[in-house]
Each structure stands twice: as structure tokens, then as C-alpha cells.
Enzyme design. Structure first.
Site, mmCIF file in Angstrom:
data_model
loop_
_atom_site.group_PDB
_atom_site.id
_atom_site.type_symbol
_atom_site.label_atom_id
_atom_site.label_comp_id
_atom_site.label_asym_id
_atom_site.label_seq_id
_atom_site.Cartn_x
_atom_site.Cartn_y
_atom_site.Cartn_z
ATOM 1 N N LYS A 180 0.126 20.709 -9.436
ATOM 2 C CA LYS A 180 -0.466 21.890 -10.091
ATOM 3 C C LYS A 180 -0.488 23.079 -9.115
ATOM 4 O O LYS A 180 -0.193 22.920 -7.935
ATOM 5 C CB LYS A 180 -1.881 21.576 -10.570
ATOM 6 C CG LYS A 180 -2.008 20.269 -11.350
ATOM 7 C CD LYS A 180 -1.759 20.389 -12.844
ATOM 8 C CE LYS A 180 -1.604 19.010 -13.442
ATOM 9 N NZ LYS A 180 -1.759 18.853 -14.847
HETATM 10 C C1 LIG Z 1 -2.316 17.685 -15.492
HETATM 11 C C2 LIG Z 1 -2.744 17.738 -16.889
HETATM 12 C C3 LIG Z 1 -3.961 17.189 -17.302
HETATM 13 C C4 LIG Z 1 -4.899 16.463 -16.373
HETATM 14 O O1 LIG Z 1 -4.293 15.487 -15.650
HETATM 15 P P1 LIG Z 1 -5.063 14.662 -14.518
HETATM 16 O O2 LIG Z 1 -3.967 13.881 -13.894
HETATM 17 O O3 LIG Z 1 -6.067 13.810 -15.205
HETATM 18 O O4 LIG Z 1 -5.718 15.618 -13.588
HETATM 19 C C5 LIG Z 1 -4.333 17.360 -18.624
HETATM 20 N N1 LIG Z 1 -3.563 18.007 -19.502
HETATM 21 C C6 LIG Z 1 -2.373 18.547 -19.153
HETATM 22 C C7 LIG Z 1 -1.577 19.282 -20.172
HETATM 23 C C8 LIG Z 1 -1.915 18.401 -17.841
HETATM 24 O O5 LIG Z 1 -0.727 18.909 -17.490
#
Ligand SMILES: *Cc1c(COP(=O)(O)O)cnc(C)c1O
Length: 366
Positions: A180
Site C-alpha cells: 500500500k
Molecule cells: C488491502 C485491502 C484491504 C485490507 O487488506 P488487509 O490485508 O486486511 O490489510 C481491504 N480491501 C481492499 C480493497 C484492499 O486492497
């Protein structure tokens, strides 16, 4: 080797984590509150509640807003599975609405047809770093008295008509997995202007403990969704350079947009004129018949890429089995999941690396 993603970790990040290690306060310490305050300030919400993942954050929002058995939540099938799973965790039903081919985001013209007496909320996913049409989503939500939970996990600091993503709905969630815009290893953040929602999330992330902080008094059925101080310290350090990290992502995106425009088989991503994009990934579209072969070709040149989101959520084995979804149910989402490929993309990516990716793609298409 050119990786798909790479977190930006520098000396200051390492020092920040080291300092917490040496302090001996690894959890429930002061770094968490500091991280929350900085994050709330960045997005412009009254409250921010840090948790151990974006998925946990989404789950707590569903629960804190009182969504449960018998309720329906409208969301997108073209997303990471967590955005629909969080609805199932509380026994409610995700109701999918197809997406817009250009932006990958929920097609707001199709939302109202799916609203029933059971609909309690809309959960728009701000896919790949750009906002949904939040103006239209908020108009529909207001008209039908629905809650809005933004899954903004991929869109930290993105804007819609100059207003930050995460400030539109009743609550929003961001995530900090290493691919991210900023990372804490694993982690997430709930933001809201609603004090009750923030308090409920604070309690639920900490085993349902009340604000009295009595360690063995549990007022609700809670979870251990706490983030550590090590992660919060890394988050603070990452936040300090967020403008730099996003401007570097923009630099790489602009390079790709310019260079790959020369390959006629490639459809480049577009930014809606209302949006300020913060580029979670760099998605291209190629003809479905080429997509997987192109990925194999790139890998043979040590370039990582990935079919995204493949399959769409409704065609995940669990969703097929549980709900009987089949091919053809959401035409645009399925088309996108068969044609979209994400390319190597990270702040430190060099022009030389972008040109290497371009050359391998030109070779594939001679
Ligand atoms: C990254 C992401 C999440 C959360 O992911 P985690 O691995 O639990 O932090 C939720 N929704 C979307 C669309 C994502 O890209």
C-alpha cells in the site's frame, strides 16, 4: 528481477522501530495514539482508530454500525475479497453491483436497482488509488437513508472533487500491508466523525473492554484486533514522508503512461476528471487472449506482474459454492478481471526499470 511492489523502508523507519523496541513498550503504548492523531489530521476526520489489518477495520465498521443478520450491503465484485467478507462476518449479505469499465469502481447508475427493504449500507471500494463517484453514492445513500462505509484501503490520500477519500461516509478504512501507499507490515486504520462509532471500534478491537480500562471487564463480544507500538512507530515514520512516497508513485505512473502509449494493444488506466489519484498499482488492460501469456513472457524476463482482481469476488470458489454465482453474473467485473494486468510499481522504481518493462512488452507484441 523487477518486483511487483516494494515497501519504501529507510534509516528513519528502522530507527523509529528500534526506539520502541528499546523502550520496552511494545503494545498499548503511546505510539498508537500518536499514529491515530497524525492519521486523523492527514485525512481530516475527528477520529482514527488503528487496528491490525484493513480487514479487521472493515469488520469493526460493519459491527459498530449495527449491520447484521438479515441486512444487505451493496458493494463491488471487482475488489479484494475482504471488502465483501467483512459483511459475511456479521451474518449480513453482500449484494454486488457491477463496475464501470473505465475507473474499475462501482457503477453508480446500477446501485438503486439493487436497493431493497433489507439494504442497510453501501460499501464502495476506492479501487487502485482513485475514488468512486462519491457525490452520486452520497446522494443515493441520503435518499434511501443508508449508511456508507468506504473501503479506502487502496486509496490513502486520494481526493474526489478536492475532498479526501475517507471523509464521505459514516466510516472509512485504510490499510498498511507492504504494497500500500504507506506500510506498517500489517495494519489498518478506521476513520470517522462519529464518536459512538469510534468508541465502539476502540472497545471491539480490544476484547470488548470498556473505556474504564479495567483489564478483565469485557462489556462487548470483542476481538484482539490491536496494532502494536512497533507498527504504529513505523506508521508515524511512513506518514512523515507520505507526500514524497505518493509523488514518486505519480512519477512512475506518468512514465508508464507516456512510454506504454506506444503499444497499441495496451489500454492505459484513466483518471476521472473529478479525482486526484494516488496510484496503489499500475493496471493495464490487454486482450483477454494475451493476458496470461504476457505475464508468463514478462516473468521469463524476471519481471513480475499479476492478473488483478482475478477472479472477481463473486467467482471466488467460496462465493460460487455458498451463493451459486456463475460466469456472466457481473459482465464488466468479469471482463476487467480477464483483461487487467498490474505491472511492477513502487516509489523507488527507476526510469530504466520502466523502460525494461516496456521493451519486454514490445518484444511480446513485436
Ligand atoms: C488491502 C485491502 C484491504 C485490507 O487488506 P488487509 O490485508 O486486511 O490489510 C481491504 N480491501 C481492499 C480493497 C484492499 O486492497
Amino acid at each position: 528481477m523487477i518486483p511487483l511492489a516494494k515497501p519504501h523502508i529507510d534509516r528513519k523507519d528502522i530507527k523509529a522501530v528500534e526506539k520502541v523496541l528499546k523502550s520496552g513498550r511494545l503494545s498499548l503504548g503511546p505510539k498508537i495514539e500518536e499514529f491515530e492523531e497524525l492519521f486523523a489530521k492527514l485525512i481530516g476526520t475527528k477520529h482514527a482508530v488503528a487496528v491490525n489489518s484493513g480487514t479487521s477495520g472493515l469488520h469493526l465498521c460493519i459491527k459498530a454500525l449495527g449491520i447484521g443478520r438479515g441486512d444487505e450491503v451493496i458493494t463491488s465484485p471487482f475488489s479484494f475479497v475482504a471488502s465483501a467478507n467483512c459483511v459475511l462476518f456479521e451474518g449480513a449479505k453482500p449484494v454486488f453491483v457491477d463496475v464501470d469499465e473505465k475507473t474499475f469502481n462501482i457503477d453508480t447508475s446500477k446501485i438503486e436497482k439493487k436497493i431493497t427493504k433489507k439494504t442497510k449500507a453501501i460499501l464502495p471500494v476506492q479501487v487502485f488509488g482513485q475514488s468512486c463517484d462519491m457525490g452520486e453514492i452520497m446522494r443515493i445513500a441520503k435518499k434511501h437513508k443508508l449508511k456508507v462505509i468506504e473501503d479506502a484501503c487502496e486509496s490513502i490520500n486520494a481526493k474526489y472533487k478536492g475532498k479526501k477519500v475517507g471523509t464521505f461516509g459514516d466510516a472509512a478504512v485504510f490499510a498498511f500491508y507492504p504494497n500500500k501507499q504507506i506500510t506498517t507490515g500489517e495494519g489498518g486504520m478506521i476513520v470517522t466523525n462519529n464518536k459512538q462509532v469510534a468508541e465502539a471500534c476502540r472497545s471491539l478491537r480490544n476484547q470488548g473492554r470498556g473505556s474504564s480500562r479495567q483489564w478483565l471487564t469485557h462489556e462487548h463480544l470483542g476481538y484482539n484486533y490491536r496494532i502494536t507500538d512497533l507498527q504504529a512507530a513505523l506508521g508515524i515514520s511512513q506518514l512523515k514522508k507520505i507526500n514524497y512516497l505518493i509523488s514518486e508513485r505519480r512519477r512512475v505512473a506518468d512514465l508508464y503512461l507516456k512510454e506504454l502509449a506506444e503499444i497499441p494493444q495496451v489500454t492505459l488506466p484513466v483518471t476521472d476528471s473529478h479525482n486526484t489519484h494516488t496510484w496503489f498499482v499500475f493496471p493495464i488492460k490487454v486482450p483477454a487472449k494475451d493476458r496470461d501469456e504476457l505475464a508468463v513472457h514478462l516473468l521469463s524476463k524476471a519481471i513480475h506482474s499479476k492478473a488483478y482482481f482475478f477472479p472477481a469476488i463473486h467467482l471466488q470458489p467460496f462465493y460460487r459454492k455458498e451463493f451459486g454465482y456463475k460466469e456472466g453474473d457481473f459482465f464488466v467485473a468479469e471482463k476487467l478481471s480477464k483483461t487487467t494486468l498490474i505491472l511492477p510499481f513502487f516509489p523507488e522504481m527507476t526510469k530504466k526499470q520502466v523502460l525494461t518493462v516496456k521493451k519486454s512488452m514490445m518484444d511480446f507484441y513485436h
